[in-house]
Design a protein around this motif. Structure first.
Motif, mmCIF file in Angstrom:
data_model
loop_
_atom_site.group_PDB
_atom_site.id
_atom_site.type_symbol
_atom_site.label_atom_id
_atom_site.label_comp_id
_atom_site.label_asym_id
_atom_site.label_seq_id
_atom_site.Cartn_x
_atom_site.Cartn_y
_atom_site.Cartn_z
ATOM 1 N N ALA A 41 0.793 -1.186 0.087
ATOM 2 C CA ALA A 41 0.149 0.075 0.022
ATOM 3 C C ALA A 41 0.885 1.302 0.073
ATOM 4 O O ALA A 41 0.673 2.321 -0.757
ATOM 5 N N CYS A 42 1.864 1.372 0.865
ATOM 6 C CA CYS A 42 2.695 2.294 0.913
ATOM 7 C C CYS A 42 3.411 2.826 -0.605
ATOM 8 O O CYS A 42 3.620 3.917 -0.688
ATOM 9 N N ILE A 43 3.973 1.531 -1.150
ATOM 10 C CA ILE A 43 4.803 1.691 -2.306
ATOM 11 C C ILE A 43 3.682 2.233 -3.240
ATOM 12 O O ILE A 43 4.024 3.095 -4.121
ATOM 13 N N ARG A 44 2.546 1.884 -3.270
ATOM 14 C CA ARG A 44 1.609 2.175 -4.418
ATOM 15 C C ARG A 44 1.246 3.463 -4.232
ATOM 16 O O ARG A 44 1.273 4.479 -5.105
ATOM 17 N N VAL A 45 1.146 4.037 -2.852
ATOM 18 C CA VAL A 45 0.802 5.569 -2.706
ATOM 19 C C VAL A 45 1.813 6.389 -3.106
ATOM 20 O O VAL A 45 1.934 7.335 -3.911
ATOM 21 N N LEU A 46 3.201 5.948 -2.774
ATOM 22 C CA LEU A 46 4.311 6.907 -3.450
ATOM 23 C C LEU A 46 4.478 6.862 -4.869
ATOM 24 O O LEU A 46 4.645 7.800 -5.561
ATOM 25 N N THR A 47 4.433 5.377 -5.560
ATOM 26 C CA THR A 47 4.755 5.661 -7.025
ATOM 27 C C THR A 47 3.756 6.136 -7.838
ATOM 28 O O THR A 47 3.788 6.940 -8.695
ATOM 29 N N GLU A 48 2.349 5.970 -7.469
ATOM 30 C CA GLU A 48 1.216 6.462 -8.393
ATOM 31 C C GLU A 48 1.179 8.093 -7.989
ATOM 32 O O GLU A 48 0.763 8.686 -8.904
ATOM 33 N N SER A 261 2.310 -3.267 13.282
ATOM 34 C CA SER A 261 3.020 -3.546 12.255
ATOM 35 C C SER A 261 2.669 -2.594 11.002
ATOM 36 O O SER A 261 3.573 -1.875 10.343
ATOM 37 N N VAL A 262 1.336 -2.320 10.715
ATOM 38 C CA VAL A 262 1.092 -0.998 9.661
ATOM 39 C C VAL A 262 1.876 0.172 9.991
ATOM 40 O O VAL A 262 2.207 0.820 9.360
ATOM 41 N N VAL A 263 1.695 0.662 11.277
ATOM 42 C CA VAL A 263 2.127 2.173 11.755
ATOM 43 C C VAL A 263 3.723 1.978 11.592
ATOM 44 O O VAL A 263 4.312 2.918 11.055
ATOM 45 N N GLU A 264 4.372 0.875 11.620
ATOM 46 C CA GLU A 264 5.861 0.710 11.625
ATOM 47 C C GLU A 264 6.412 1.013 10.284
ATOM 48 O O GLU A 264 7.175 1.844 9.698
ATOM 49 N N ILE A 265 5.573 0.457 9.392
ATOM 50 C CA ILE A 265 5.816 0.408 7.644
ATOM 51 C C ILE A 265 5.406 1.735 7.340
ATOM 52 O O ILE A 265 6.295 2.334 6.507
ATOM 53 N N VAL A 268 8.427 3.982 8.094
ATOM 54 C CA VAL A 268 9.360 3.649 7.326
ATOM 55 C C VAL A 268 9.248 4.455 6.071
ATOM 56 O O VAL A 268 10.385 5.075 5.411
ATOM 57 N N PHE A 269 8.098 4.503 5.333
ATOM 58 C CA PHE A 269 8.063 5.023 4.168
ATOM 59 C C PHE A 269 7.525 6.489 4.137
ATOM 60 O O PHE A 269 7.083 7.319 3.167
ATOM 61 N N ARG A 270 7.171 6.924 5.299
ATOM 62 C CA ARG A 270 6.767 8.393 5.806
ATOM 63 C C ARG A 270 5.404 8.610 4.955
ATOM 64 O O ARG A 270 5.268 9.798 4.290
ATOM 65 N N LEU A 275 -3.751 7.350 4.264
ATOM 66 C CA LEU A 275 -3.335 7.071 2.652
ATOM 67 C C LEU A 275 -3.253 5.623 2.660
ATOM 68 O O LEU A 275 -3.079 5.263 1.561
ATOM 69 N N VAL A 276 -3.126 4.783 3.872
ATOM 70 C CA VAL A 276 -3.087 3.385 3.705
ATOM 71 C C VAL A 276 -4.362 2.943 4.376
ATOM 72 O O VAL A 276 -4.526 1.737 4.733
ATOM 73 N N MET A 277 -5.542 3.577 4.171
ATOM 74 C CA MET A 277 -6.619 3.201 4.681
ATOM 75 C C MET A 277 -6.743 2.864 6.195
ATOM 76 O O MET A 277 -7.534 1.984 6.666
ATOM 77 N N ASP A 278 -5.830 3.552 6.835
ATOM 78 C CA ASP A 278 -5.862 3.473 8.448
ATOM 79 C C ASP A 278 -6.664 4.709 9.040
ATOM 80 O O ASP A 278 -5.922 5.701 8.977
#
Length: 377
Positions: A41-48, A261-265, A268-270, A275-278
């Motif tokens: 989810a984080c990588i999709r947010v950043l890349t898109e 786990s979600v918060v930690e990831i 990492v990607f700031r 934006l990751v649906m939380d």
């Protein structure tokens, strides 16, 4: 300057423990990392988000004005199609994905008589970077064949780096964080595969032979463990008794571990959690502010890296005096309609925006001349 400090490097040998399992006992590679929902989810947010921003080549003028350099060949390559097989969005999405997981992104610059004709992505796993005097040499392995490129042939975008030559690989540096998230995911799957039922003991006051114990265990496991076997009726004979010895999901803090786990990831990607649906910590008011913060603190550093790498590698020294590359970020700063229109009115009344300039910001065509004369009258 002593260039002996820089030796042959590649992203793969930045860490002496590369290939080792994480502290959770899980080996981390690209496929495993992308299998973690929060990472994907984080990588999709950043890349898109980055790939969707228009990348514009401008011509600058001596008075400080700028204009879109549509006649310049680089404009079309960066804005529309960098090569015959990819769109600008697709290439930039791919490159940012490489940056997110590997800390480096590479493109081969195809030229014809000095003019750039295409940009072709190279996979970071197959690229080795060496220092030769004041130049970098890029070696690309493909199907057992090695090709050597000079620094002028490669567009290299780096993430955080220790030496300015190779970016750190998040897959290596954050192996334990990714491993923890994957371990939580696998434990959760295993837990619910067994109907979220704790383990237990079957006991009897009678004596059972070794074979009887084995048969009983196999029969119980076969009848009550796994998908589709939950809630079956258990018949206990021979004075058998069931005693649970497992822990409940509340006791094991499984849900809390998943949230952490979600918060930690995301950390990492700031990437803001909304934006990751939380939305647990979000409200309507702070979501707007989070989006602004996302542009300022997360996207802008990446955009600057990309813009400066493009300027360094794709523009000649003389072209740098005349052209520059910039992302359009106005869309991220758009407020609600009422606030936006009020701001436009202030700008028009103050004289630093015209009606046509406002219409352009709203993706509208300029007012036709006959209508302008009516408005003027």
């Amino acid at each position: 300057m002593n260039f002996k400090f820089w030796k042959k490097r590649s992203w793969a040998n930045l860490d002496a423990f590369e290939g080792r399992e994480s502290s959770s006992g899980i080996h981390i590679n690209e496929t495993v990392a992308l299998g973690i929902p929060a990472v994907y989810a984080c990588i999709r947010v950043l890349t898109e988000a980055i790939a969707s921003l228009p990348l514009i080549t401008y011509e600058r003028f001596e008075n400080g004005d700028k204009e879109r350099a549509r006649a310049f060949s680089l404009f079309h390559l960066l804005h529309d199609a960098p090569n015959p097989l990819m769109t600008s969005f697709e290439l930039r999405e791919l490159l940012v994905g490489h940056l997110c997981l590997r800390g480096n992104a590479y493109c081969f610059i195809e030229r014809d008589n000095g003019e750039i004709m295409a940009l072709w992505p190279l996979h970071p796993d197959k690229v080795t970077v060496e220092v030769s005097g004041r130049e970098l040499v890029y070696k690309h392995q493909n199907d057992g064949t090695e090709k050597i490129y000079s620094m002028g042939d490669i567009l290299h975008i780096r993430g955080l780096s220790a030496d300015g030559i190779i970016g750190y690989s998040p897959l290596i540096l954050l192996r334990d964080s990714f491993g923890y998230s994957k371990a939580v995911q696998e434990y959760s799957s295993s837990y619910f595969r067994n109907d979220a039922s704790p383990g237990g003991i079957l006991s009897t006051p009678n004596t059972l032979s070794t074979q009887s114990q084995s048969n009983l265990k196999a029969a119980w496991t076969e009848g009550h463990t796994g998908k589709g076997k939950h809630h079956r009726v258990a018949i206990l004979d021979n004075d058998l008794k069931w005693q649970s010895v497992g822990v409940s999901p509340q006791d094991s803090q499984l849900i809390e571990s998943q949230k952490f786990s979600v918060v930690e990831i995301a950390r990492v990607f700031r990437v803001p959690l909304n934006l990751v649906m939380d939305y647990e910590r979000s409200t309507y008011s702070n979501v707007t502010e989070q989006n602004r913060s996302f542009l300022t603190h997360t996207l802008q550093p990446w955009l600057t890296r990309i813009e400066q790498a493009i300027g360094k590698s794709l523009l000649t020294e003389s072209e740098k005096e005349k052209y520059f590359v910039e992302h359009l970020t106005n869309g991220f700063l758009r407020s609600d309609t009422k606030t936006r229109y009020e701001s436009y009115k202030i700008a028009i009344d103050a004289g630093f925006l015209t009606i046509d300039e406002v219409r352009q910001l709203e993706n509208m065509n300029a007012i036709p001349e006959p209508a302008k004369r009516v408005l003027a009258f």
